[in-house]
Design an enzyme around this catalytic site. Structure first.
Site, PDB file in Angstrom:
ATOM      1  N   ARG A  92      -9.955 -11.810   2.024  1.00  0.00           N
ATOM      2  CA  ARG A  92     -10.761 -12.897   1.460  1.00  0.00           C
ATOM      3  C   ARG A  92     -10.015 -14.216   1.509  1.00  0.00           C
ATOM      4  NH1 ARG A  92     -11.214  -9.603  -4.081  1.00  0.00           N
ATOM      5  NH2 ARG A  92     -11.040  -7.922  -2.540  1.00  0.00           N
TER       6      ARG A  92
ATOM      7  N   LYS B  22       0.844  -1.190   0.000  1.00  0.00           N
ATOM      8  CA  LYS B  22       0.000   0.000   0.000  1.00  0.00           C
ATOM      9  C   LYS B  22       0.886   1.250   0.000  1.00  0.00           C
ATOM     10  CE  LYS B  22      -3.854  -1.813   2.771  1.00  0.00           C
ATOM     11  NZ  LYS B  22      -4.931  -1.707   1.788  1.00  0.00           N
TER      12      LYS B  22
HETATM   13  N1  BES Z   1      -8.004  -3.940   4.517  1.00  0.00           N
HETATM   14  C1  BES Z   1      -8.198  -3.507   3.185  1.00  0.00           C
HETATM   15  C2  BES Z   1      -9.517  -2.787   2.968  1.00  0.00           C
HETATM   16  C3  BES Z   1      -9.665  -1.444   3.630  1.00  0.00           C
HETATM   17  C4  BES Z   1      -9.331  -0.289   2.951  1.00  0.00           C
HETATM   18  C5  BES Z   1     -10.207  -1.339   4.889  1.00  0.00           C
HETATM   19  C6  BES Z   1      -9.506   0.945   3.552  1.00  0.00           C
HETATM   20  C7  BES Z   1     -10.383  -0.093   5.484  1.00  0.00           C
HETATM   21  C8  BES Z   1     -10.029   1.046   4.816  1.00  0.00           C
HETATM   22  C9  BES Z   1      -8.176  -4.704   2.252  1.00  0.00           C
HETATM   23  O1  BES Z   1      -7.362  -5.749   2.619  1.00  0.00           O
HETATM   24  C10 BES Z   1      -7.664  -4.207   0.936  1.00  0.00           C
HETATM   25  O2  BES Z   1      -6.537  -3.832   0.879  1.00  0.00           O
HETATM   26  N2  BES Z   1      -8.504  -4.248  -0.093  1.00  0.00           N
HETATM   27  C11 BES Z   1      -8.128  -3.797  -1.374  1.00  0.00           C
HETATM   28  C12 BES Z   1      -8.701  -4.770  -2.375  1.00  0.00           C
HETATM   29  C13 BES Z   1      -8.133  -4.613  -3.755  1.00  0.00           C
HETATM   30  C14 BES Z   1      -6.667  -4.951  -3.787  1.00  0.00           C
HETATM   31  C15 BES Z   1      -8.894  -5.540  -4.686  1.00  0.00           C
HETATM   32  C16 BES Z   1      -8.703  -2.400  -1.558  1.00  0.00           C
HETATM   33  O3  BES Z   1      -9.785  -2.107  -1.035  1.00  0.00           O
HETATM   34  O4  BES Z   1      -8.062  -1.599  -2.200  1.00  0.00           O
HETATM   35 MN    MN Z   2      -5.370  -5.505   1.977  1.00  0.00          MN
END
Ligand code: BES
Ligand code: MN
Ligand code: ZN
Length: 499
Positions: free
Chosen positions: A350, A276
């Site tokens: 997931r 990230k």
């Molecule tokens: N934990 C994150 C989702 C999240 C984002 C929670 C912001 C709270 C605030 C999750 O694991 C994630 O990173 N999801 C990705 C999915 C994508 C790579 C398909 C996302 O939401 O960008």
């Molecule tokens: Mn994630």
């Protein structure tokens, strides 16, 4: 803070007691408490001068007249008599507590609830207590100096004509409140302290309440074939863990299949090799909020001895980049036998839930499975911070969740599932990939989970927008983490699955 109930003062509320006195006024304004004419005149004058109309949330503060042992009087707006409900009581309890927290030692609520109200005087009193409890939450473990004034409010007394009802309701509500505090604490803890094994260790205190707690370590999960969950932790110096909590409260001879709650417990989500950006990583200590809520719910059910069998299963991992970390393009085999092509290691929640769901349904054959997860940023784009996303294969369960959510003020909004969305998960080389395309990100995540659910009523709550709050603080939530979902699921059980 000590909370207790007492009888309504008979002689005029100022005759005895010390600290702040809280009275209620209906919309108009019209005082809800019969009181002597001298005091009435003073209060009426104050309400008029302040432009107070008695609307819910409105408040007037005056210094207590000389001769009284009280320090001040707060008049709280109750709104229209026929609209008075638990949410208004929660809010008044919380708002008053917030106002007095660091400048008063004692408060007495003496609000008389009119007969026309939606709830009884006893229920109202119990919810004042709940609101006060919620607002008193603090997480100061890592401060060596207080951020603001130290809390001084030590004694909260709630006067009611229905003490027995109030005490009985409060016993249940305070159990839920404790569950919420547990969940908030876990989510607020920093990730260097609360890594998977430490999180698992902390769930053991549930044993004191009669909950059976099992901790599965990495070797155990390897034997079970949970490679989807385990792959997320490959890059972490901290071993993964799975915790299984069982509360057996159903009366003998009644339905014994348990209800099941499953939580995403990513103790820190860096994104892994699909790292990230710096800004998006902040707050990702809270990526275990789904698991924290499950612990909070199990605590509440056990503490109030709910007449139900319930299991909680939480998958605890840390998602980090490393030489051993899961790579984009890796293929992992889940416990179900299905293979997943990982194309983005940041879609890790997931992967954790796939094995946790499969394990739960195979082992427990539950009446339903509800999983909670801070699963997608896309749900925040879709629903903002007001509703959690709800996905379900079962209209009845879905309707129950929507209804209960509205009653408890933890709102959910259902989004669709269908084969057309499911197709977006097709992989070129494995049974599925772990991301869809750029569109419908929250739905494709839910479709992924559904592939690990057989014929069990199931609901997925995407709580990425509601598990914590970076902006404005709500009356009942004076903390970054919210504890969202404990009330919702406790009430779901209480209303539909007990007995
Ligand atoms: N934990 C994150 C989702 C999240 C984002 C929670 C912001 C709270 C605030 C999750 O694991 C994630 O990173 N999801 C990705 C999915 C994508 C790579 C398909 C996302 O939401 O960008
Ligand atoms: Mn994630
Ligand atoms: Zn995550």
């Amino acid at each position: 803070m000590q909370i207790s109930f007492a009888a309504m003062p008979k002689t005029g509320p100022l005759a005895s007691g010390s600290g702040t006195l809280v009275l209620g006024a209906l919309e108009g304004p019209k005082l809800a408490h019969e009181t002597d004419s001298g005091l009435s005149a003073i209060l009426t004058r104050a309400m008029t001068a302040a432009g107070f109309k008695g609307k819910p949330g409105q408040m007037v503060e005056i210094l207590a007249p000389s001769g009284s042992k009280r320090s001040r009087i707060l008049i709280a707006g109750l709104g229209k008599a026929e609209n008075i409900n638990t949410a208004i009581a929660d809010m008044i309890g919380a708002t008053v507590t917030g106002k007095l927290l660091d400048r008063e030692t004692e408060v007495t609520f003496a609000i008389e609830v009119p007969k026309k109200a939606k709830i009884s005087d006893g229920e109202f009193a119990a919810h004042l207590a709940f609101g006060a409890q919620m607002r008193s939450y603090r997480f100061d473990l890592y401060r060596t100096a207080p951020r603001d004034e130290k809390p001084t409010l030590a004694k909260v007394t709630i006067a009611t004509a229905e003490g027995a009802t109030a005490r009985k309701d409060w016993e249940e509500l305070s159990a839920v409140g404790e569950g919420i505090f547990w969940a908030r604490d876990l989510v607020n803890e920093p990730p260097n302290v609360l890594y998977p094994e430490e999180f698992a260790r902390r769930t053991k205190v549930l044993a004191k309440l009669g909950v059976k707690v099992e901790i599965l370590n990495v070797a155990h999960m390897q034997k079970l074939g949970m490679n989807s969950l385990l792959s997320v932790g490959w890059g972490s110096a901290r071993p993964s863990a799975l915790v299984v909590m069982q509360w057996s409260g159903a009366p003998k001879g009644k339905k014994t299949a348990p209800v099941a709650f499953i939580g995403k417990g990513v103790c820190f989500d860096s994104g892994g090799l699909s790292l990230k950006p710096a800004g998006s990583m902040v707050g990702m200590k809270g990526d275990m909020a789904g698991a924290a809520t499950v612990v909070g719910v199990m605590h509440a059910l056990a503490r109030r001895k709910a007449r139900v069998n319930a299991v909680g299963v939480i998958g605890l991992v840390e998602n980090m980049p490393d030489g051993a970390a899961l790579r984009p393009n890796d293929v992992v085999t889940s416990m179900s036998g299905k293979t997943v092509e990982v194309l983005n290691t940041d879609a890790e929640g997931r992967l954790v839930l796939a094995d946790a769901l499969w394990y739960t349904q195979s082992r427990f054959k539950p009446r339903f499975m509800i999983n909670l997860a801070t699963l997608t940023g896309a749900i925040v784009t879709a629903l903002g911070l007001e509703h959690a996303g709800l996905f379900s294969n079962d209209d009845a369960l879905s309707a129950q969740l929507s209804e209960v959510g509205t009653a408890e003020g933890e709102l959910v909004w259902r989004l669709p599932l269908s084969d057309a969305y499911d197709k977006l998960l097709r992989s070129k080389i494995a049974d599925m990939k772990n991301i869809g395309g750029p569109a419908a990100g929250s739905i494709t995540a839910a479709q992924f989970l559904q592939r690990f659910v057989n014929n069990v009523p199931w609901a997925h709550l995407d709580i990425a927008g509601v598990a914590w709050q970076d902006g404005e603080q709500k009356a009942l939530i004076p903390s970054w983490s919210t504890g969202w979902g404990v009330r919702l699921l406790n009430r779901l059980v209480a209303e539909h699955y007990e007995g």
